[in-house]
Design a protein around this motif. Structure first.
Motif, PDB file in Angstrom:
ATOM      1  N   MET A   1       0.827  -1.206   0.000  1.00 31.36           N
ATOM      2  CA  MET A   1       0.000   0.000   0.000  1.00 31.36           C
ATOM      3  C   MET A   1       0.860   1.254   0.000  1.00 31.36           C
ATOM      4  SD  MET A   1      -3.215   0.653  -0.108  1.00 31.36           S
ATOM      5  CE  MET A   1      -4.316   2.045   0.099  1.00 31.36           C
ATOM      6  N   ALA A   2       1.947   1.215   0.754  1.00 26.52           N
ATOM      7  CA  ALA A   2       2.854   2.361   0.812  1.00 26.52           C
ATOM      8  C   ALA A   2       3.512   2.594  -0.548  1.00 26.52           C
ATOM      9  CB  ALA A   2       3.907   2.142   1.889  1.00 26.52           C
ATOM     10  N   VAL A   3       3.860   1.490  -1.230  1.00 27.64           N
ATOM     11  CA  VAL A   3       4.472   1.612  -2.561  1.00 27.64           C
ATOM     12  C   VAL A   3       3.496   2.249  -3.540  1.00 27.64           C
ATOM     13  CG1 VAL A   3       5.463   0.341  -4.492  1.00 27.64           C
ATOM     14  CG2 VAL A   3       6.004  -0.341  -2.141  1.00 27.64           C
ATOM     15  N   TRP A   4       2.232   1.808  -3.466  1.00 26.99           N
ATOM     16  CA  TRP A   4       1.212   2.357  -4.358  1.00 26.99           C
ATOM     17  C   TRP A   4       0.983   3.845  -4.094  1.00 26.99           C
ATOM     18  CZ3 TRP A   4      -0.902   1.344  -8.747  1.00 26.99           C
ATOM     19  CH2 TRP A   4      -2.102   1.943  -9.115  1.00 26.99           C
ATOM     20  N   SER A   5       0.987   4.237  -2.834  1.00 29.48           N
ATOM     21  CA  SER A   5       0.822   5.645  -2.484  1.00 29.48           C
ATOM     22  C   SER A   5       1.983   6.482  -3.011  1.00 29.48           C
ATOM     23  CB  SER A   5       0.701   5.811  -0.967  1.00 29.48           C
ATOM     24  OG  SER A   5      -0.383   5.069  -0.466  1.00 29.48           O
ATOM     25  N   GLU A   6       3.180   5.929  -2.902  1.00 29.40           N
ATOM     26  CA  GLU A   6       4.355   6.633  -3.394  1.00 29.40           C
ATOM     27  C   GLU A   6       4.311   6.793  -4.913  1.00 29.40           C
ATOM     28  OE1 GLU A   6       7.705   8.837  -2.908  1.00 29.40           O
ATOM     29  OE2 GLU A   6       6.458   7.948  -1.328  1.00 29.40           O
ATOM     30  N   LEU A   7       3.810   5.759  -5.607  1.00 28.94           N
ATOM     31  CA  LEU A   7       3.687   5.841  -7.064  1.00 28.94           C
ATOM     32  C   LEU A   7       2.675   6.906  -7.465  1.00 28.94           C
ATOM     33  CD1 LEU A   7       3.777   2.072  -8.105  1.00 28.94           C
ATOM     34  CD2 LEU A   7       5.550   3.791  -8.473  1.00 28.94           C
ATOM     35  N   LEU A   8       1.579   6.984  -6.716  1.00 31.47           N
ATOM     36  CA  LEU A   8       0.572   8.000  -7.022  1.00 31.47           C
ATOM     37  C   LEU A   8       1.132   9.396  -6.844  1.00 31.47           C
ATOM     38  CD1 LEU A   8      -2.693   6.509  -5.442  1.00 31.47           C
ATOM     39  CD2 LEU A   8      -2.113   6.694  -7.861  1.00 31.47           C
ATOM     40  N   ARG A   9       1.955   9.573  -5.800  1.00 26.83           N
ATOM     41  CA  ARG A   9       2.554  10.889  -5.579  1.00 26.83           C
ATOM     42  C   ARG A   9       3.561  11.241  -6.667  1.00 26.83           C
ATOM     43  NH1 ARG A   9       2.335   9.567   0.066  1.00 26.83           N
ATOM     44  NH2 ARG A   9       4.436   8.696  -0.032  1.00 26.83           N
ATOM     45  N   SER A  10       4.154  10.229  -7.244  1.00 29.05           N
ATOM     46  CA  SER A  10       5.192  10.456  -8.267  1.00 29.05           C
ATOM     47  C   SER A  10       4.679  10.220  -9.679  1.00 29.05           C
ATOM     48  CB  SER A  10       6.387   9.536  -7.997  1.00 29.05           C
ATOM     49  OG  SER A  10       6.864   9.674  -6.688  1.00 29.05           O
ATOM     50  N   LYS A  11       3.370  10.210  -9.867  1.00 29.42           N
ATOM     51  CA  LYS A  11       2.817   9.873 -11.181  1.00 29.42           C
ATOM     52  C   LYS A  11       3.229  10.879 -12.256  1.00 29.42           C
ATOM     53  CE  LYS A  11      -1.620  12.171 -10.317  1.00 29.42           C
ATOM     54  NZ  LYS A  11      -3.091  12.007 -10.312  1.00 29.42           N
ATOM     55  N   ASN A  12       3.318  12.154 -11.893  1.00 24.62           N
ATOM     56  CA  ASN A  12       3.717  13.147 -12.883  1.00 24.62           C
ATOM     57  C   ASN A  12       5.148  12.929 -13.343  1.00 24.62           C
ATOM     58  OD1 ASN A  12       1.254  14.393 -12.834  1.00 24.62           O
ATOM     59  ND2 ASN A  12       1.859  16.012 -11.422  1.00 24.62           N
ATOM     60  N   LEU A  13       6.044  12.634 -12.388  1.00 24.92           N
ATOM     61  CA  LEU A  13       7.432  12.368 -12.746  1.00 24.92           C
ATOM     62  C   LEU A  13       7.551  11.119 -13.608  1.00 24.92           C
ATOM     63  CD1 LEU A  13      10.429  13.030 -12.478  1.00 24.92           C
ATOM     64  CD2 LEU A  13      10.464  11.727 -10.333  1.00 24.92           C
ATOM     65  N   LEU A  14       6.789  10.081 -13.256  1.00 21.59           N
ATOM     66  CA  LEU A  14       6.811   8.848 -14.050  1.00 21.59           C
ATOM     67  C   LEU A  14       6.291   9.088 -15.457  1.00 21.59           C
ATOM     68  CD1 LEU A  14       5.513   6.276 -11.382  1.00 21.59           C
ATOM     69  CD2 LEU A  14       7.862   6.561 -12.213  1.00 21.59           C
ATOM     70  N   LEU A  15       5.253   9.903 -15.565  1.00 15.97           N
ATOM     71  CA  LEU A  15       4.699  10.206 -16.884  1.00 15.97           C
ATOM     72  C   LEU A  15       5.685  10.993 -17.731  1.00 15.97           C
ATOM     73  CD1 LEU A  15       2.144  10.045 -18.680  1.00 15.97           C
ATOM     74  CD2 LEU A  15       1.450  12.235 -17.705  1.00 15.97           C
ATOM     75  N   VAL A  16       6.346  11.955 -17.123  1.00 13.69           N
ATOM     76  CA  VAL A  16       7.308  12.779 -17.858  1.00 13.69           C
ATOM     77  C   VAL A  16       8.462  11.937 -18.392  1.00 13.69           C
ATOM     78  CG1 VAL A  16       9.003  14.638 -17.612  1.00 13.69           C
ATOM     79  CG2 VAL A  16       6.722  14.893 -16.626  1.00 13.69           C
ATOM     80  N   ILE A  17       8.862  10.941 -17.632  1.00 15.27           N
ATOM     81  CA  ILE A  17       9.995  10.093 -18.051  1.00 15.27           C
ATOM     82  C   ILE A  17       9.545   8.991 -19.008  1.00 15.27           C
ATOM     83  CG2 ILE A  17      11.754   8.478 -17.231  1.00 15.27           C
ATOM     84  CD1 ILE A  17      11.853  10.078 -14.635  1.00 15.27           C
ATOM     85  N   SER A  18       8.399   8.372 -18.734  1.00 13.04           N
ATOM     86  CA  SER A  18       7.986   7.198 -19.508  1.00 13.04           C
ATOM     87  C   SER A  18       7.501   7.546 -20.910  1.00 13.04           C
ATOM     88  CB  SER A  18       6.885   6.442 -18.757  1.00 13.04           C
ATOM     89  OG  SER A  18       5.748   7.262 -18.555  1.00 13.04           O
ATOM     90  N   ILE A  19       6.809   8.656 -21.077  1.00  5.51           N
ATOM     91  CA  ILE A  19       6.263   8.997 -22.391  1.00  5.51           C
ATOM     92  C   ILE A  19       7.360   9.150 -23.447  1.00  5.51           C
ATOM     93  CG2 ILE A  19       5.064  10.801 -23.690  1.00  5.51           C
ATOM     94  CD1 ILE A  19       3.230   8.927 -22.178  1.00  5.51           C
ATOM     95  N   PRO A  20       8.422   9.922 -23.227  1.00  4.12           N
ATOM     96  CA  PRO A  20       9.486  10.006 -24.248  1.00  4.12           C
ATOM     97  C   PRO A  20      10.139   8.647 -24.530  1.00  4.12           C
ATOM     98  CG  PRO A  20       9.705  11.775 -22.658  1.00  4.12           C
ATOM     99  CD  PRO A  20       8.697  10.840 -22.100  1.00  4.12           C
ATOM    100  N   LEU A  21      10.303   7.815 -23.478  1.00  5.35           N
ATOM    101  CA  LEU A  21      10.929   6.516 -23.692  1.00  5.35           C
ATOM    102  C   LEU A  21      10.031   5.578 -24.493  1.00  5.35           C
ATOM    103  CD1 LEU A  21      12.570   5.909 -20.179  1.00  5.35           C
ATOM    104  CD2 LEU A  21      13.663   6.694 -22.293  1.00  5.35           C
ATOM    105  N   LEU A  22       8.742   5.576 -24.206  1.00  8.27           N
ATOM    106  CA  LEU A  22       7.817   4.695 -24.930  1.00  8.27           C
ATOM    107  C   LEU A  22       7.670   5.104 -26.391  1.00  8.27           C
ATOM    108  CD1 LEU A  22       4.984   4.276 -22.239  1.00  8.27           C
ATOM    109  CD2 LEU A  22       6.701   2.580 -22.939  1.00  8.27           C
ATOM    110  N   LEU A  23       7.769   6.399 -26.667  1.00  4.12           N
ATOM    111  CA  LEU A  23       7.622   6.881 -28.040  1.00  4.12           C
ATOM    112  C   LEU A  23       8.935   6.927 -28.810  1.00  4.12           C
ATOM    113  CD1 LEU A  23       5.156   9.861 -27.424  1.00  4.12           C
ATOM    114  CD2 LEU A  23       4.611   7.632 -28.405  1.00  4.12           C
ATOM    115  N   LEU A  24      10.030   6.622 -28.154  1.00 12.13           N
ATOM    116  CA  LEU A  24      11.346   6.725 -28.796  1.00 12.13           C
ATOM    117  C   LEU A  24      11.507   5.835 -30.028  1.00 12.13           C
ATOM    118  CD1 LEU A  24      13.930   8.311 -28.454  1.00 12.13           C
ATOM    119  CD2 LEU A  24      14.836   6.453 -27.038  1.00 12.13           C
ATOM    120  N   PRO A  25      10.856   4.640 -30.090  1.00 11.28           N
ATOM    121  CA  PRO A  25      10.983   3.839 -31.326  1.00 11.28           C
ATOM    122  C   PRO A  25      10.496   4.543 -32.586  1.00 11.28           C
ATOM    123  CG  PRO A  25      10.164   2.473 -29.542  1.00 11.28           C
ATOM    124  CD  PRO A  25      10.192   3.880 -29.032  1.00 11.28           C
ATOM    125  N   LEU A  26       9.599   5.528 -32.441  1.00 12.13           N
ATOM    126  CA  LEU A  26       9.071   6.227 -33.617  1.00 12.13           C
ATOM    127  C   LEU A  26      10.175   6.895 -34.428  1.00 12.13           C
ATOM    128  CD1 LEU A  26       6.658   7.229 -35.310  1.00 12.13           C
ATOM    129  CD2 LEU A  26       6.424   9.131 -33.696  1.00 12.13           C
TER     130      LEU A  26
END
Length: 573
Positions: A1-26
């Protein structure tokens, strides 16, 4: 539960990092300028829509990704972030800051309420007209934040007058009358006008808006800034058909018709169809609570005193700027620009910056000449000291100081618009806009009005959930390419879409003004949806009718213009 809460708090940072990486194959699997530009466009759009980072910060993404992928040189990208519209905005902000500094906006709002009386139907019309007039020159958020405290105070007077009257009948004297006998008018609720940051998103406003109860009046606290006017024509620098005069002639009838029909819709929805009773101006038919409300507004207006010298100067500049904009190149008659030998050098920004510059020079104290002087220096010193004691502006300085201008200048909006220009330039240089236009050639079988209607409906739906600046910045380059590919005058889609983007009125998350109204607690979401749906349909219908009637002749929309043809041919080279 603590891990999930931490992920929710860091969702913006995760989104900022993951989106460029996921789209990089383009861009890696399809190495071309089109795919690289598409990568930058999608990353920026996702950042804007999700608001994982501030809009201004997301607008800087093209500044480093375009040079990195070889789409545009760094100097070329940098040149897109400062345009003619930036200077236009700076001049407008100077005037708007002067309006706010010298309380001219409060005088306008209270005066309009006084003219309407306290009848519900007329009050509704008055507040709508007042807000519409202010939002022509100030931002929507600032106008709403200014008018809502006044509307809330009037509503409290209307609802509390009956209770006071009942208390008077039962006890012989009301609590309000006792308070007036003891302490005069000090126990009456005061009207406070405090401004909201236009750059704040609707999500942020739930945290930023503090609904407090001070003598029964809700207050909203935050700094005030302003939004830039809708950009028009500068994607096409040679589209001289769009200027202040033609835009005013086109949009003024739309404003009046939409305002009237919206008033009828809201009146029917919330007040019923008894227009004669709710809109009567007869003094004989006024109830006691209506008379109390009118007295309250009259008292607030009298506190402002006579119109000051500073307000008169601001009104003069306000009118002068409007006249110079309108008469520069009205289109149907020669304007004052025709007096100069070289054409095309002077724009609306020239007028705006010049008048804004003068506000830094003109002293805020009325000039006194010896032969006409009726007031002594002691009176001037006394008035200046009184202004300082009451927390008012210092009369020893100019009409506007640079610090006051900086406080109101929305630099984030400047960067956001610059990011939109950078994306448009990247799409043009890389050929992505041409590719997008070719994919949409299937719409060529549709008539022009149908393409414009589909674009307006799509944008009206998206802008209910995405901020207005982000929506217009994403869609305008795509619509430019679509219009050029179908050989439709780009203004045929750009003008109505630009106006429809403002109709985000159904949900509190649609834009900050909606959130301001919702946080006052007088209406529920279902009320906003019902009212907003009708307003959306009214606005969309009127705009489509306008663009297909007087808009065609005013902007010459029945032909594919030469300035768009040159732009189209350049992209295909």
């Amino acid at each position: 539960m603590a891990v999930w809460s931490e992920l929710l708090r860091s969702k913006n940072l995760l989104l900022v990092i993951s989106i460029p990486l996921l789209l990089l194959p383009l861009p890696l699997l399809h190495p071309s300028s089109e795919s690289s530009c598409a990568y930058v466009l999608i990353v920026t759009a996702v950042y804007w829509v999700s608001e994982a980072v501030p809009l201004g910060a997301a607008a800087l993404v093209p500044a480093f990704l375009f040079p990195l992928f070889g789409v545009l040189k760094s100097s070329e990208v940098a040149a897109e972030y400062v345009k003619n519209t930036t200077l236009l905005l700076m001049g407008v902000i100077c005037l708007a800051a002067s309006v706010e500094k010298w309380n001219l906006h409060k005088r306008i709002a209270l005066r309009m309420v006084m003219l309407s009386g306290a009848k519900p139907g007329m009050l509704l019309m008055c507040f709508m007209c007042c807000t519409a007039l202010l939002s022509m020159w100030l931002s929507n958020t600032s106008s709403t934040a200014m008018v809502m405290p006044i509307a809330d105070a009037v509503l409290q007077q209307l609802t509390s007058a009956d209770e006071e009257h009942e208390g008077t009948v039962a006890n012989g004297s009301s609590a309000a009358e006792n308070g007036q006998q003891k302490g005069g008018k000090q126990n009456q609720p005061s009207i406070e006008l405090i401004f909201i940051n236009e750059e704040a998103t609707a999500k942020d406003l739930s945290k930023l808006i503090q609904s407090k109860n001070l003598n029964g009046v809700h207050m909203i606290a935050n700094p005030m800034t302003f939004v830039k006017p809708a950009t028009n024509g500068h994607r096409y620098p040679d589209a001289e058909v769009v200027n202040f005069g033609t835009w005013f002639v086109f949009s003024l009838p739309i404003t009046i018709v939409v305002l009237l029909l919206t008033w009828v819709w809201l009146h029917w929805l919330f007040l019923g169809c008894n227009f004669r009773e709710t809109c009567s101006l007869s003094k004989k038919k006024k109830t006691r609570q209506e008379e109390r409300s009118e007295r309250r507004i009259q008292e607030e207006y009298e506190k402002l005193g006579k119109m000051s010298y500073q307000e008169k100067v601001t009104v003069f500049f306000f009118i002068l700027m409007t006249l110079l904009w309108f008469t520069r190149e009205p289109g149907f008659v020669p304007g004052w620009e025709s007096l100069f030998e070289k054409k095309g050098f002077r724009t609306d920004a020239t007028v705006s910056v010049f008048l804004g510059f003068l506000l830094f020079l003109i002293p805020s104290k009325r000039p006194q000449f010896t032969c006409f002087r009726k007031r002594g220096p002691d009176q001037d010193l006394k008035e200046n000291t009184k202004e300082k004691e009451e927390g008012g502006p210092d009369l020893d300085g100019p009409m506007l100081t640079w610090q006051e201008f900086q406080k109101h200048m929305p630099w984030e909006i400047v960067v956001l618009v610059g990011g939109g220009y950078a994306l448009a330039a990247g799409c043009k240089t890389s050929g992505l806009s041409t590719w997008i236009g070719r994919q949409m050639e299937c719409l060529s079988s549709l008539p022009s009005w149908a393409v414009s209607l589909l674009a307006c409906v799509l944008v009206s739906a998206v802008t209910e959930f995405v901020s207005n600046p982000a929506t217009i910045t994403i869609f305008l380059p795509i619509l430019c390419s679509l219009s050029e590919a179908l050989y439709i005058n780009p203004l045929y889609t750009l003008i109505p879409v630009t106006m429809c983007i403002s109709f985000a009125v159904m949900l509190p998350v649609g834009n900050p003004p909606n959130a301001i109204v919702y946080n006052y607690g007088h209406c529920q979401i279902k009320d906003m949806v019902k009212a907003g749906l009708g307003v959306n349909l009214i606005g969309l219908s009127i705009i489509i009718v306008a663009i297909n009637t007087w808009g065609i002749r005013l902007f010459q929309l029945d032909t594919f213009p030469e300035w768009a043809m040159i732009h189209n041919n350049t992209e295909h080279l």
